[in-house]
Design a protein around this motif. Structure first.
Motif, PDB file in Angstrom:
ATOM      1  N   ILE A 194       0.872  -1.257   0.139  1.00 32.37           N
ATOM      2  CA  ILE A 194       0.228  -0.028   0.063  1.00 32.37           C
ATOM      3  C   ILE A 194       0.914   1.321  -0.066  1.00 32.37           C
ATOM      4  CG2 ILE A 194      -1.960  -1.084   1.173  1.00 32.37           C
ATOM      5  CD1 ILE A 194      -1.041   0.233   3.659  1.00 32.37           C
ATOM      6  N   HIS A 195       2.242   0.924   0.155  1.00 33.77           N
ATOM      7  CA  HIS A 195       3.061   2.436  -0.042  1.00 33.77           C
ATOM      8  C   HIS A 195       3.496   2.766  -1.173  1.00 33.77           C
ATOM      9  CE1 HIS A 195       3.301   1.265   4.342  1.00 33.77           C
ATOM     10  NE2 HIS A 195       3.397   2.494   4.455  1.00 33.77           N
ATOM     11  N   ASN A 196       2.868   1.617  -2.392  1.00 33.13           N
ATOM     12  CA  ASN A 196       3.154   2.167  -3.635  1.00 33.13           C
ATOM     13  C   ASN A 196       2.216   3.516  -3.772  1.00 33.13           C
ATOM     14  OD1 ASN A 196       1.425   2.380  -6.206  1.00 33.13           O
ATOM     15  ND2 ASN A 196       2.682   0.500  -6.834  1.00 33.13           N
ATOM     16  N   GLU A 197       2.852   4.324  -4.662  1.00 33.46           N
ATOM     17  CA  GLU A 197       2.200   5.698  -4.680  1.00 33.46           C
ATOM     18  C   GLU A 197       0.777   5.814  -4.911  1.00 33.46           C
ATOM     19  OE1 GLU A 197       3.124   9.887  -7.158  1.00 33.46           O
ATOM     20  OE2 GLU A 197       4.437   8.332  -7.177  1.00 33.46           O
ATOM     21  N   ASP A 198       0.194   4.934  -5.878  1.00 33.01           N
ATOM     22  CA  ASP A 198      -0.899   4.952  -6.557  1.00 33.01           C
ATOM     23  C   ASP A 198      -1.959   4.277  -5.259  1.00 33.01           C
ATOM     24  OD1 ASP A 198      -0.366   6.110  -8.754  1.00 33.01           O
ATOM     25  OD2 ASP A 198      -0.095   4.366  -9.717  1.00 33.01           O
ATOM     26  N   LEU A 199      -1.527   3.409  -4.363  1.00 33.70           N
ATOM     27  CA  LEU A 199      -2.341   3.012  -3.388  1.00 33.70           C
ATOM     28  C   LEU A 199      -2.161   3.510  -2.154  1.00 33.70           C
ATOM     29  CD1 LEU A 199      -1.827  -0.618  -4.032  1.00 33.70           C
ATOM     30  CD2 LEU A 199      -3.570   0.674  -4.965  1.00 33.70           C
ATOM     31  N   PHE A 200      -1.549   4.604  -2.008  1.00 34.99           N
ATOM     32  CA  PHE A 200      -1.144   5.362  -0.670  1.00 34.99           C
ATOM     33  C   PHE A 200      -1.635   6.874  -0.768  1.00 34.99           C
ATOM     34  CE2 PHE A 200       1.499   6.790   2.838  1.00 34.99           C
ATOM     35  CZ  PHE A 200       0.762   5.985   3.794  1.00 34.99           C
ATOM     36  N   LEU A 201      -2.580   7.187  -1.727  1.00 28.46           N
ATOM     37  CA  LEU A 201      -3.092   8.389  -1.879  1.00 28.46           C
ATOM     38  C   LEU A 201      -4.073   8.885  -0.357  1.00 28.46           C
ATOM     39  CD1 LEU A 201      -4.509   8.495  -5.326  1.00 28.46           C
ATOM     40  CD2 LEU A 201      -2.327   9.441  -4.444  1.00 28.46           C
ATOM     41  N   ASP A 202      -4.114   9.871  -0.029  1.00 31.30           N
ATOM     42  CA  ASP A 202      -5.080  10.493   1.110  1.00 31.30           C
ATOM     43  C   ASP A 202      -6.453  10.062   0.697  1.00 31.30           C
ATOM     44  OD1 ASP A 202      -3.217  11.435   2.734  1.00 31.30           O
ATOM     45  OD2 ASP A 202      -3.291  13.350   2.302  1.00 31.30           O
ATOM     46  N   VAL A 203      -7.358   9.340   1.511  1.00 31.05           N
ATOM     47  CA  VAL A 203      -8.657   8.837   1.345  1.00 31.05           C
ATOM     48  C   VAL A 203      -9.528  10.223   1.377  1.00 31.05           C
ATOM     49  CG1 VAL A 203     -10.584   7.606   1.916  1.00 31.05           C
ATOM     50  CG2 VAL A 203      -8.250   6.786   2.186  1.00 31.05           C
ATOM     51  N   LEU A 204      -9.368  11.204   1.932  1.00 28.38           N
ATOM     52  CA  LEU A 204     -10.081  12.401   2.210  1.00 28.38           C
ATOM     53  C   LEU A 204      -9.358  13.453   1.983  1.00 28.38           C
ATOM     54  CD1 LEU A 204     -11.823  11.459   5.451  1.00 28.38           C
ATOM     55  CD2 LEU A 204     -12.653  11.012   3.385  1.00 28.38           C
ATOM     56  N   SER A 205      -9.835  14.659   1.393  1.00 27.38           N
ATOM     57  CA  SER A 205      -9.304  15.929   0.905  1.00 27.38           C
ATOM     58  C   SER A 205      -8.724  16.613   2.088  1.00 27.38           C
ATOM     59  CB  SER A 205     -10.103  16.752  -0.127  1.00 27.38           C
ATOM     60  OG  SER A 205     -11.336  17.073   0.604  1.00 27.38           O
ATOM     61  N   ASP A 206      -9.633  16.657   3.161  1.00 22.67           N
ATOM     62  CA  ASP A 206      -9.499  17.215   4.498  1.00 22.67           C
ATOM     63  C   ASP A 206      -8.490  16.387   5.186  1.00 22.67           C
ATOM     64  OD1 ASP A 206      -9.565  18.126   7.358  1.00 22.67           O
ATOM     65  OD2 ASP A 206     -11.571  18.884   6.921  1.00 22.67           O
ATOM     66  N   LYS A 207      -7.064  17.078   5.497  1.00 21.69           N
ATOM     67  CA  LYS A 207      -5.788  16.603   5.736  1.00 21.69           C
ATOM     68  C   LYS A 207      -6.419  16.035   7.317  1.00 21.69           C
ATOM     69  CE  LYS A 207      -3.543  17.155   2.163  1.00 21.69           C
ATOM     70  NZ  LYS A 207      -2.998  15.882   0.990  1.00 21.69           N
ATOM     71  N   LYS A 208      -6.911  16.853   7.859  1.00 20.20           N
ATOM     72  CA  LYS A 208      -6.849  16.648   9.495  1.00 20.20           C
ATOM     73  C   LYS A 208      -8.024  15.489   9.730  1.00 20.20           C
ATOM     74  CE  LYS A 208      -8.560  19.101  13.656  1.00 20.20           C
ATOM     75  NZ  LYS A 208      -8.907  20.374  14.311  1.00 20.20           N
ATOM     76  N   GLU A 209      -9.006  15.571   8.844  1.00 16.31           N
ATOM     77  CA  GLU A 209      -9.939  14.466   8.947  1.00 16.31           C
ATOM     78  C   GLU A 209      -9.174  13.130   8.524  1.00 16.31           C
ATOM     79  OE1 GLU A 209     -14.789  13.491   8.278  1.00 16.31           O
ATOM     80  OE2 GLU A 209     -13.481  14.791   6.821  1.00 16.31           O
ATOM     81  N   ASN A 210      -8.666  13.140   7.419  1.00 19.39           N
ATOM     82  CA  ASN A 210      -7.993  12.058   6.946  1.00 19.39           C
ATOM     83  C   ASN A 210      -6.988  11.517   8.117  1.00 19.39           C
ATOM     84  OD1 ASN A 210      -7.516  10.523   4.060  1.00 19.39           O
ATOM     85  ND2 ASN A 210      -5.293  10.854   5.133  1.00 19.39           N
ATOM     86  N   LYS A 211      -6.284  12.295   8.733  1.00 17.18           N
ATOM     87  CA  LYS A 211      -5.347  11.711   9.749  1.00 17.18           C
ATOM     88  C   LYS A 211      -6.113  11.046  10.869  1.00 17.18           C
ATOM     89  CE  LYS A 211      -1.750  13.233  12.618  1.00 17.18           C
ATOM     90  NZ  LYS A 211      -0.504  14.090  12.969  1.00 17.18           N
ATOM     91  N   LYS A 212      -7.242  11.662  11.073  1.00 19.69           N
ATOM     92  CA  LYS A 212      -8.249  11.154  12.152  1.00 19.69           C
ATOM     93  C   LYS A 212      -8.814  10.057  12.000  1.00 19.69           C
ATOM     94  CE  LYS A 212     -12.034  13.269  13.163  1.00 19.69           C
ATOM     95  NZ  LYS A 212     -12.890  14.157  13.610  1.00 19.69           N
ATOM     96  N   LEU A 213      -9.342   9.986  10.721  1.00 20.55           N
ATOM     97  CA  LEU A 213     -10.026   8.544  10.332  1.00 20.55           C
ATOM     98  C   LEU A 213      -9.241   7.608   9.488  1.00 20.55           C
ATOM     99  CD1 LEU A 213     -13.292  10.323   9.168  1.00 20.55           C
ATOM    100  CD2 LEU A 213     -12.971   9.272  11.485  1.00 20.55           C
ATOM    101  N   PHE A 214      -8.131   7.816   8.699  1.00 18.22           N
ATOM    102  CA  PHE A 214      -7.339   6.735   8.092  1.00 18.22           C
ATOM    103  C   PHE A 214      -6.081   6.652   8.253  1.00 18.22           C
ATOM    104  CE2 PHE A 214     -11.337   7.461   5.679  1.00 18.22           C
ATOM    105  CZ  PHE A 214     -11.737   6.437   5.422  1.00 18.22           C
ATOM    106  N   GLU A 215      -5.472   7.556   9.391  1.00 21.36           N
ATOM    107  CA  GLU A 215      -4.033   7.496   9.709  1.00 21.36           C
ATOM    108  C   GLU A 215      -3.467   6.202   9.664  1.00 21.36           C
ATOM    109  OE1 GLU A 215      -0.321   8.915  11.037  1.00 21.36           O
ATOM    110  OE2 GLU A 215      -1.947   9.946   9.954  1.00 21.36           O
TER     111      GLU A 215
END
Length: 229
Positions: A194-215
């Motif tokens: 999943i650290h392949n660039e194409d598989l490791f994109l942020d899931v949410l555009s909101d960086k704060k919310e992405n870190k909280k939910l998909f960190e």
């Protein structure tokens, strides 16, 4: 706590060309609410499938445990050469939310999909066959694991295959794979990088919310199981 159990609409980013609108809940109850939650394995399986579009050309596909619908919605949007896609789940609340998510993504008029209510315990009553079966996060303690294996065996065409994505070392995975062998099926396992660039994109555009939910996505080890006859 109550707020986290409410369905909220989110834009889920799959690749640079696709975002999917989904209503999902951050927390879930263990009485079927799992299907209202967006699982990391579903995000990665979706990205994997869209990177390998050629294998879906002219194929009839069924997704087991569709949940929020991310995978099927993404495939219908970006792989128009499929033959047909069947969404399936068991809980009425999940199917209701799924239908709303399909409408949100402007697919209601698409003629290449259907939605069915499917109980894996009814494997002996099913008379349907598919080229490809897809599913993520289907194997867990207390689930109908043996019935899932038998349902896959029932639905799969002789030259077809099934992709199941799961976190590595998930409880009951070995039990499921034993049931797969007892059905006369074979399997191969592949580690998702999943650290392949194409598989490791942020899931949410909101960086704060992405870190909280998909960190935790960046630390997960995910496996892809390919099952065939």
């Amino acid at each position: 706590m109550e707020e986290l159990l409410k369905l909220k609409e989110k834009n889920i980013y799959i690749n640079k060309d696709l975002s999917v609108k989904l209503s999902e809940q951050t927390l879930f109850t263990a009485d079927g609410g799992e299907g209202l939650h967006l699982w990391e394995a579903s995000v990665v399986l979706t990205r994997y499938c869209l990177q390998n579009k050629e294998i879906f050309k002219d194929k009839r596909i069924i997704e087991l445990g569709t949940g929020c619908g991310l995978l099927g919605i993404s495939i219908l949007k970006q792989i128009p050469l499929i033959s047909h896609y069947t969404f399936s789940d068991y809980q009425d609340s999940v199917l209701e939310n799924l239908n709303k998510n399909i409408i949100k993504n402007d697919l209601k008029e698409n003629k290449k999909y259907d939605i069915i209510k499917l109980d894996w315990r009814d494997y002996s009553k099913i008379d349907l066959k598919y080229d490809i079966i897809l599913g993520s996060e289907l194997i867990y303690k207390g689930g109908y694991i043996q019935e899932l294996a038998k349902m896959i065996n029932t639905l799969l065409k002789d030259n077809g295959f099934c992709f199941i994505s799961m976190p590595e070392k998930r409880s009951m995975t070995n039990t499921f794979l034993q049931y797969i062998k007892e059905c006369g099926l074979k399997y191969q396992s592949e580690f998702y990088d999943i650290h392949n660039e194409d598989l490791f994109l942020d899931v949410l555009s909101d960086k704060k919310e992405n870190k909280k939910l998909f960190e935790n996505l960046k630390d997960m080890k995910l496996m892809l199981y390919k099952i065939y006859k």
